[in-house]
Design a protein around this motif. Structure first.
Motif, short mmCIF file in Angstrom:
data_model
loop_
_atom_site.label_atom_id
_atom_site.label_comp_id
_atom_site.label_asym_id
_atom_site.label_seq_id
_atom_site.Cartn_x
_atom_site.Cartn_y
_atom_site.Cartn_z
N VAL A 92 1.18 -0.90 0.25
CA VAL A 92 0.09 0.05 0.26
C VAL A 92 0.69 1.27 0.33
O VAL A 92 0.52 1.79 -1.01
CB VAL A 92 -0.81 0.13 1.06
CG1 VAL A 92 -1.43 1.71 1.21
CG2 VAL A 92 -1.79 -1.28 0.68
N SER A 93 1.96 1.05 0.94
CA SER A 93 2.87 2.19 1.17
C SER A 93 3.22 2.35 -0.55
O SER A 93 3.35 3.85 -0.77
CB SER A 93 3.41 1.54 1.60
OG SER A 93 3.15 2.25 3.19
N TYR A 94 3.90 1.78 -1.21
CA TYR A 94 4.72 1.73 -2.70
C TYR A 94 3.33 2.12 -3.43
O TYR A 94 3.93 3.69 -4.36
CB TYR A 94 5.33 0.71 -3.10
CG TYR A 94 5.82 0.70 -4.47
CD1 TYR A 94 7.26 0.80 -4.61
CD2 TYR A 94 4.94 0.55 -6.01
CE1 TYR A 94 7.87 1.28 -5.25
CE2 TYR A 94 5.57 0.11 -6.39
CZ TYR A 94 7.27 0.98 -6.30
OH TYR A 94 7.54 0.71 -8.18
N ILE A 95 2.29 2.15 -3.34
CA ILE A 95 1.38 2.35 -4.74
C ILE A 95 1.59 3.87 -4.07
O ILE A 95 0.97 4.98 -4.76
CB ILE A 95 0.43 1.97 -4.47
CG1 ILE A 95 0.59 0.41 -4.85
CG2 ILE A 95 -1.54 2.89 -4.80
CD1 ILE A 95 -1.08 -0.53 -4.81
N VAL A 96 1.19 4.38 -2.63
CA VAL A 96 0.65 5.80 -2.57
C VAL A 96 2.01 6.84 -3.33
O VAL A 96 1.63 7.77 -3.41
CB VAL A 96 0.18 5.86 -1.00
CG1 VAL A 96 0.28 7.64 -0.64
CG2 VAL A 96 -0.47 5.27 -0.79
N GLU A 97 3.08 6.23 -3.14
CA GLU A 97 4.18 6.97 -2.81
C GLU A 97 4.48 7.51 -4.18
O GLU A 97 4.78 8.13 -4.77
CB GLU A 97 5.29 5.99 -1.91
CG GLU A 97 4.90 6.41 -0.70
CD GLU A 97 6.32 5.06 0.12
OE1 GLU A 97 6.46 5.00 1.23
OE2 GLU A 97 7.36 4.46 -0.90
N HIS A 106 11.99 5.84 -2.96
CA HIS A 106 10.39 4.85 -2.03
C HIS A 106 10.79 5.06 -1.11
O HIS A 106 12.04 4.68 -0.75
CB HIS A 106 10.67 4.30 -3.11
CG HIS A 106 9.60 4.29 -4.36
ND1 HIS A 106 8.22 5.13 -4.85
CD2 HIS A 106 9.53 4.41 -5.89
CE1 HIS A 106 7.86 5.40 -4.91
NE2 HIS A 106 8.88 4.41 -6.53
N GLY A 107 10.13 4.42 -0.09
CA GLY A 107 10.53 3.67 1.79
C GLY A 107 10.70 2.24 0.88
O GLY A 107 10.99 1.82 0.52
N ARG A 108 12.19 1.60 2.42
CA ARG A 108 12.54 0.50 2.24
C ARG A 108 11.39 -0.60 2.32
O ARG A 108 10.87 -0.10 3.87
CB ARG A 108 13.69 -0.10 2.89
CG ARG A 108 13.72 0.35 4.05
CD ARG A 108 15.02 0.54 4.70
NE ARG A 108 14.73 0.97 6.55
CZ ARG A 108 15.09 1.55 6.90
NH1 ARG A 108 14.52 3.17 5.76
NH2 ARG A 108 14.60 2.17 8.40
N ASP A 109 11.32 -1.07 2.42
CA ASP A 109 10.20 -2.69 2.97
C ASP A 109 10.94 -3.37 4.08
O ASP A 109 11.94 -3.11 4.45
CB ASP A 109 10.27 -3.79 2.12
CG ASP A 109 9.05 -3.68 0.81
OD1 ASP A 109 9.00 -2.46 0.53
OD2 ASP A 109 9.47 -4.54 -0.15
N PHE A 211 -3.80 7.06 4.61
CA PHE A 211 -3.63 7.80 5.74
C PHE A 211 -2.82 8.39 6.00
O PHE A 211 -1.72 9.29 5.54
CB PHE A 211 -4.74 8.23 6.31
CG PHE A 211 -4.46 9.23 7.02
CD1 PHE A 211 -4.98 10.36 7.07
CD2 PHE A 211 -5.26 9.59 8.59
CE1 PHE A 211 -4.82 11.69 7.39
CE2 PHE A 211 -5.56 10.37 8.98
CZ PHE A 211 -5.48 11.57 8.71
N MET A 212 -1.06 7.58 6.77
CA MET A 212 -0.18 7.82 7.57
C MET A 212 0.86 7.63 6.92
O MET A 212 1.15 8.85 6.76
CB MET A 212 -0.20 6.72 8.68
CG MET A 212 -1.42 7.44 9.84
SD MET A 212 -0.55 8.65 10.24
CE MET A 212 -2.05 8.36 12.02
N VAL A 213 0.92 7.27 5.18
CA VAL A 213 1.93 7.47 4.77
C VAL A 213 2.08 9.63 3.69
O VAL A 213 2.81 10.36 4.20
CB VAL A 213 1.32 6.79 3.20
CG1 VAL A 213 3.01 7.42 2.13
CG2 VAL A 213 1.86 5.81 3.44
N HIS A 214 0.43 9.62 4.26
CA HIS A 214 0.91 11.30 3.44
C HIS A 214 0.68 11.68 5.04
O HIS A 214 1.13 13.31 4.84
CB HIS A 214 -1.14 11.54 3.15
CG HIS A 214 -1.20 11.24 1.65
ND1 HIS A 214 -0.46 11.08 0.71
CD2 HIS A 214 -1.62 10.20 1.40
CE1 HIS A 214 -0.66 10.45 -0.76
NE2 HIS A 214 -2.10 10.21 0.30
#
Length: 232
Positions: A92-97, A106-109, A211-214
């Protein structure tokens, strides 16, 4: 705070999210079903032991047990969402980023073991605090406010940490959380409001993670790219 929430809601049913949405929803429903079956079996066993009660008392006990099962499953939405969010955090985080911050790294897994430990810790804290809230409600008479304050803090802290740990060390995340505690707490309150909306609350893991990625990007000084609405 509202802007990150709107961005997350806007993307909730978007094409890139759909496959994750169905997987998250399916696992959430499956976990709730399994827990519900277990609770129902336990209640039926307890009621069978009360066969000496008069008929009207057995009927009343059955109704109360049904209500308890209904509210119990509602209570379990939060811990179940913690498990499901841990499974799909990175996806999910990757899609938002990629959608809103395409020009940033991008953030690291998270390593699998770290993700498992984080999820178990989150699950334990959420269950423990909410059980304490349920115990204190009859004594304090502050059920609804206490529920939102406790879960606003917990959900804000844990979902923020999950998003931030993709970019920062645990010490850096702790320091960032202490500087922006009010924003993160208010963001957690929004998630706790989302949790109490029937049916929509089944999507809590997807909404809260996005939401929290944002929110993490927001407190870090990043701004989303000016792109067209991703809802297609």
């Amino acid at each position: 705070m509202l802007s990150p929430a709107i961005l997350a809601l806007n993307q909730l049913f978007s094409k890139p999210f759909r496959s994750v949405l169905w997987k998250m929803l399916g696992i959430t429903l499956l976990l709730l079903l399994l827990v519900g079956i277990g609770m129902q079996a336990g209640l039926e066993y307890l009621l069978s032991m009360e066969s000496f009660l008069p008929g009207w008392a057995e009927t009343g006990a059955s109704i109360l047990a049904g209500l308890g099962l209904f509210f119990g499953l509602g209570f379990l939405i939060i811990p179940v969402s913690a498990i499901v969010a841990g499974l799909y955090l990175d996806e999910v985080s990757y899609i938002v980023e990629s959608t809103y911050y395409p020009h940033e790294a991008h953030g690291r897994d998270l390593p699998m073991m770290d993700a498992i430990v984080q999820t178990i810790r989150f699950l334990g804290v959420v269950i423990g605090v909410n059980l304490l809230v349920l115990i204190l409600i009859p004594f304090l008479g502050l059920g609804v406010p206490l529920f939102f304050v406790a879960n606003g803090y917990l959900l804000g802290r844990e979902y923020f940490e999950q998003a931030a740990l993709r970019f920062r060390s645990r010490e850096q995340v702790k320091e960032l959380r202490s500087r922006h505690g009010a924003k993160i707490f208010l963001s957690g309150l929004l998630i706790s409001l989302f949790v109490v909306v029937p049916f929509l609350n089944l999507l809590t893991p997807l909404f809260a993670t996005a939401f929290m990625v944002h929110v993490h990007k927001w407190v870090s000084g990043s701004k989303p790219s000016r792109i067209e609405s991703p809802v297609v």
